[in-house]
Design a protein around this motif. Structure first.
Motif, short mmCIF file in Angstrom:
data_model
loop_
_atom_site.label_atom_id
_atom_site.label_comp_id
_atom_site.label_asym_id
_atom_site.label_seq_id
_atom_site.Cartn_x
_atom_site.Cartn_y
_atom_site.Cartn_z
N VAL A 161 -4.42 7.12 12.15
CA VAL A 161 -4.19 8.56 12.03
C VAL A 161 -3.97 8.87 10.56
O VAL A 161 -3.07 8.33 9.91
CB VAL A 161 -2.96 9.02 12.85
N VAL A 162 -4.83 9.75 10.03
CA VAL A 162 -4.76 10.14 8.63
C VAL A 162 -4.37 11.61 8.54
O VAL A 162 -5.02 12.47 9.13
CB VAL A 162 -6.11 9.89 7.91
N TRP A 163 -3.31 11.86 7.80
CA TRP A 163 -2.83 13.21 7.56
C TRP A 163 -3.45 13.71 6.26
O TRP A 163 -3.20 13.16 5.19
CB TRP A 163 -1.31 13.18 7.47
N LEU A 164 -4.28 14.74 6.36
CA LEU A 164 -4.84 15.39 5.18
C LEU A 164 -3.90 16.53 4.81
O LEU A 164 -3.70 17.46 5.59
CB LEU A 164 -6.25 15.91 5.46
N ASP A 165 -3.32 16.43 3.63
CA ASP A 165 -2.26 17.35 3.22
C ASP A 165 -2.70 18.18 2.03
O ASP A 165 -3.52 17.74 1.21
CB ASP A 165 -1.01 16.54 2.86
N ALA A 166 -2.16 19.37 1.93
CA ALA A 166 -2.37 20.26 0.78
C ALA A 166 -1.16 21.17 0.67
O ALA A 166 -0.47 21.42 1.67
CB ALA A 166 -3.64 21.09 0.96
N ASP A 167 -0.91 21.68 -0.52
CA ASP A 167 0.21 22.60 -0.67
C ASP A 167 -0.19 23.99 -0.17
O ASP A 167 -1.36 24.26 0.09
CB ASP A 167 0.73 22.63 -2.11
N SER A 168 0.80 24.84 -0.02
CA SER A 168 0.55 26.16 0.58
C SER A 168 -0.39 27.02 -0.26
O SER A 168 -1.20 27.77 0.29
CB SER A 168 1.86 26.89 0.84
N THR B 209 -5.31 16.37 -0.39
CA THR B 209 -6.69 16.82 -0.55
C THR B 209 -6.88 17.68 -1.79
O THR B 209 -8.00 18.06 -2.10
CB THR B 209 -7.13 17.64 0.69
N GLU B 210 -5.80 17.94 -2.50
CA GLU B 210 -5.87 18.82 -3.67
C GLU B 210 -6.69 18.17 -4.78
O GLU B 210 -6.41 17.05 -5.20
CB GLU B 210 -4.47 19.16 -4.14
#
Length: 175
Positions: free
Chosen positions: A99-106, A156-157
């Motif tokens: 399970v890969v969490w693709l994260d980005a800021d708001s 992802t940024e």
């Protein structure tokens, strides 16, 4: 760890579908998107289903879909941003999966949503709040769930879907 699936999780507009399609192609696996599967099962776009029946109805349909997908094999699955909130179904779904969490800021999420012409009908408001408030509120609530329900977090940024896909494929080969 024996992995027979890859699950991509994260907030809306973090690239789960784009990255997932690339990874599936590189692995020669099936690609599935839970939002698209839900739309097909329900016979209407998610925004229309939510407008007619409400979020609880959609979340119940999403829960059933996640249960049905728990037996998949050699599949890359892009999940809806709220799928992580189905804790029991999530535990079953992630067995034998990376399970890969693709994260980005708001700010990044807000910018991506603003530039995506499909956001209005594919990504209905979850809270009825202005988008900036909604993103902040939901990220605060979901980030601990994404962290606990994932094996790997990738920001992802400033990264292209191709770069992220290459890192995920490499990680899978190293397992």
């Amino acid at each position: 760890m024996q992995t027979h699936n890859l699950i991509l999780t994260g907030f809306r507009a973090t690239g789960k579908t784009s990255v997932g399609r690339i990874v599936a192609t590189r692995l020669h696996w099936i690609f599935l998107d839970t939002d698209e599967l839900a739309r097909q099962r329900l016979g209407a776009p998610i925004a229309e289903v939510v407008a007619r029946h409400g979020w609880p109805f959609f979340r119940a349909a999403e829960s059933q879909l996640l249960q049905d997908l728990a037996t998949m094999q050699q599949t890359v699955l892009a999940t809806g941003g709220g799928a992580i909130e189905h804790l029991r179904e999530w535990r079953e779904l992630r067995r034998g999966a990376l399970v890969v969490w693709l994260d980005a800021d708001s700010d990044t999420i807000r910018r991506r949503l603003r530039h995506d012409p499909a956001s209005g009908h594919q990504r209905p408001s979850l809270t009825g709040q202005p988008i900036a408030d909604e993103i902040e509120h939901l990220l605060e609530r979901r980030r601990p769930m994404y962290a606990a329900g994932s094996d790997l977090r990738l920001s992802t940024e400033g990264r292209s879907p191709e770069e992220l896909a290459a890192e995920i494929v490499q990680t899978m080969h190293n397992l």
